[in-house]
Design a protein around this motif. Sequence first.
Motif, PDB file in Angstrom:
ATOM      1  N   TYR A  96       0.805  -1.220   0.000  1.00  0.00           N
ATOM      2  CA  TYR A  96       0.000   0.000   0.000  1.00  0.00           C
ATOM      3  C   TYR A  96       0.843   1.278   0.000  1.00  0.00           C
ATOM      4  O   TYR A  96       0.441   2.288  -0.569  1.00  0.00           O
ATOM      5  N   GLU A  97       2.018   1.235   0.623  1.00  0.00           N
ATOM      6  CA  GLU A  97       2.854   2.434   0.655  1.00  0.00           C
ATOM      7  C   GLU A  97       3.354   2.800  -0.740  1.00  0.00           C
ATOM      8  O   GLU A  97       3.318   3.961  -1.151  1.00  0.00           O
ATOM      9  N   GLU A  98       3.793   1.794  -1.484  1.00  0.00           N
ATOM     10  CA  GLU A  98       4.275   2.036  -2.848  1.00  0.00           C
ATOM     11  C   GLU A  98       3.136   2.499  -3.748  1.00  0.00           C
ATOM     12  O   GLU A  98       3.310   3.416  -4.565  1.00  0.00           O
ATOM     13  N   ILE A  99       1.972   1.856  -3.598  1.00  0.00           N
ATOM     14  CA  ILE A  99       0.811   2.231  -4.418  1.00  0.00           C
ATOM     15  C   ILE A  99       0.414   3.683  -4.133  1.00  0.00           C
ATOM     16  O   ILE A  99       0.132   4.459  -5.053  1.00  0.00           O
ATOM     17  N   ALA A 100       0.412   4.073  -2.868  1.00  0.00           N
ATOM     18  CA  ALA A 100       0.039   5.439  -2.490  1.00  0.00           C
ATOM     19  C   ALA A 100       0.966   6.458  -3.134  1.00  0.00           C
ATOM     20  O   ALA A 100       0.518   7.480  -3.673  1.00  0.00           O
ATOM     21  N   GLU A 101       2.260   6.186  -3.095  1.00  0.00           N
ATOM     22  CA  GLU A 101       3.240   7.113  -3.673  1.00  0.00           C
ATOM     23  C   GLU A 101       3.044   7.267  -5.178  1.00  0.00           C
ATOM     24  O   GLU A 101       3.115   8.374  -5.720  1.00  0.00           O
ATOM     25  N   VAL A 102       2.795   6.153  -5.858  1.00  0.00           N
ATOM     26  CA  VAL A 102       2.628   6.198  -7.316  1.00  0.00           C
ATOM     27  C   VAL A 102       1.335   6.913  -7.699  1.00  0.00           C
ATOM     28  O   VAL A 102       1.298   7.694  -8.657  1.00  0.00           O
ATOM     29  N   LEU A 103       0.251   6.656  -6.942  1.00  0.00           N
ATOM     30  CA  LEU A 103      -1.019   7.327  -7.233  1.00  0.00           C
ATOM     31  C   LEU A 103      -0.886   8.839  -7.071  1.00  0.00           C
ATOM     32  O   LEU A 103      -1.393   9.607  -7.889  1.00  0.00           O
ATOM     33  N   MET A 104      -0.213   9.272  -6.028  1.00  0.00           N
ATOM     34  CA  MET A 104      -0.027  10.709  -5.807  1.00  0.00           C
ATOM     35  C   MET A 104       0.875  11.327  -6.877  1.00  0.00           C
ATOM     36  O   MET A 104       0.639  12.444  -7.333  1.00  0.00           O
ATOM     37  N   ALA A 105       1.899  10.555  -7.313  1.00  0.00           N
ATOM     38  CA  ALA A 105       2.845  11.085  -8.295  1.00  0.00           C
ATOM     39  C   ALA A 105       2.276  11.087  -9.706  1.00  0.00           C
ATOM     40  O   ALA A 105       2.426  12.062 -10.451  1.00  0.00           O
ATOM     41  N   ARG A 106       1.580  10.020 -10.090  1.00  0.00           N
ATOM     42  CA  ARG A 106       1.142   9.872 -11.483  1.00  0.00           C
ATOM     43  C   ARG A 106      -0.294  10.328 -11.749  1.00  0.00           C
ATOM     44  O   ARG A 106      -0.644  10.691 -12.874  1.00  0.00           O
ATOM     45  N   LEU A 107      -1.141  10.297 -10.726  1.00  0.00           N
ATOM     46  CA  LEU A 107      -2.508  10.789 -10.905  1.00  0.00           C
ATOM     47  C   LEU A 107      -2.696  12.161 -10.270  1.00  0.00           C
ATOM     48  O   LEU A 107      -3.672  12.850 -10.556  1.00  0.00           O
ATOM     49  N   GLY A 108      -1.777  12.537  -9.393  1.00  0.00           N
ATOM     50  CA  GLY A 108      -1.905  13.832  -8.721  1.00  0.00           C
ATOM     51  C   GLY A 108      -3.062  13.870  -7.752  1.00  0.00           C
ATOM     52  O   GLY A 108      -3.623  14.939  -7.488  1.00  0.00           O
ATOM     53  N   ARG A 109      -3.426  12.703  -7.208  1.00  0.00           N
ATOM     54  CA  ARG A 109      -4.553  12.622  -6.281  1.00  0.00           C
ATOM     55  C   ARG A 109      -4.070  12.422  -4.857  1.00  0.00           C
ATOM     56  O   ARG A 109      -3.102  11.708  -4.609  1.00  0.00           O
ATOM     57  N   GLY A 110      -4.775  13.034  -3.906  1.00  0.00           N
ATOM     58  CA  GLY A 110      -4.489  12.771  -2.515  1.00  0.00           C
ATOM     59  C   GLY A 110      -4.980  11.376  -2.147  1.00  0.00           C
ATOM     60  O   GLY A 110      -6.002  10.905  -2.659  1.00  0.00           O
ATOM     61  N   VAL A 111      -4.235  10.692  -1.297  1.00  0.00           N
ATOM     62  CA  VAL A 111      -4.576   9.335  -0.868  1.00  0.00           C
ATOM     63  C   VAL A 111      -4.590   9.296   0.655  1.00  0.00           C
ATOM     64  O   VAL A 111      -3.665   9.792   1.306  1.00  0.00           O
TER      65      VAL A 111
END
Length: 286
Positions: A210-225
């Motif tokens: 989940y930590e890696e997924i959160a970082e990628v979502l914030m970086a590539r989608l620009g969404r808060g998680v």
Amino acid sequence: MLSKKKRIEKTVKRVLFLILGSALAGIGLEIFLIPNNVIDGGIVGISIMAGFLTKWPVGLFIFVLNIPFFIFGYLQIGKSFTVSTIFSVAMLSMWVSVLHPVPGITHDVFLASVFGGIVLGIGVGLIIRYGGSLDGTEIIAIVLDKKTAFSIGEIVMFFNLFILSSAGLVFGWDRAMYSLVAYFIAFKVIDLTVEGLDESKEVMIISDKYEEIAEVLMARLGRGVTRLQGEGGFTGESKGVLYCVVTRLEISKLKSILDEIDDNAFVTISSVHEVMGGRFKKKAIH
């Protein structure tokens, strides 16, 4: 608490959109549906048939037939909703009366049903979005929804099946079928107008990564998680849970990211009708 200026701005905006919604609903009725003997559901549909049979103004029937529902709504729901509804219905009655002398744009009944349904749906959707209503049957449905197992939509549909079927006795069964077409289109357009074209989705992700997924979502989608802490009901093991809100167009990219990092992640995706606050803004997908 909102400042006095903000409250005034909010009220003015609400009034303007209720007027606009009522005007569009009036155009849908008087420029498309009524000249072709196609009706809408609810009190409006009853008013159209009553106007046809008596030759009295449809706008008059729309307001007068809704009066008992205004009283009922005030007693059962509250002042704000009822005032907005009275104002919206009064505006619709006015627009229908003003537009009545204007000839219909088309005498093709199918085109009138389609475009009348679209314009009417946008108008009704705006009114609902800004806290009003155009129909007494909706007030009854809101009250019954709290006391029965049926939803508001199911109760309104029940009323309208009888009303739209009555159009067959007044205008002929072909007009009743066209009325169903117009009603269905208006119903779908109302949903689009109320919820918006850019539908949002909420996503829950359970993954050991989940930590890696959160970082990628914030970086590539620009969404808060938002990171939550969960626990497996069967194993009792600690589980990392992610929660985020994305647009419908970003779902495909999100799935692609999850496949890259953890294709065994447990994911649930559901629709969100409205997003307020936070930092939910569009950013480029990359």
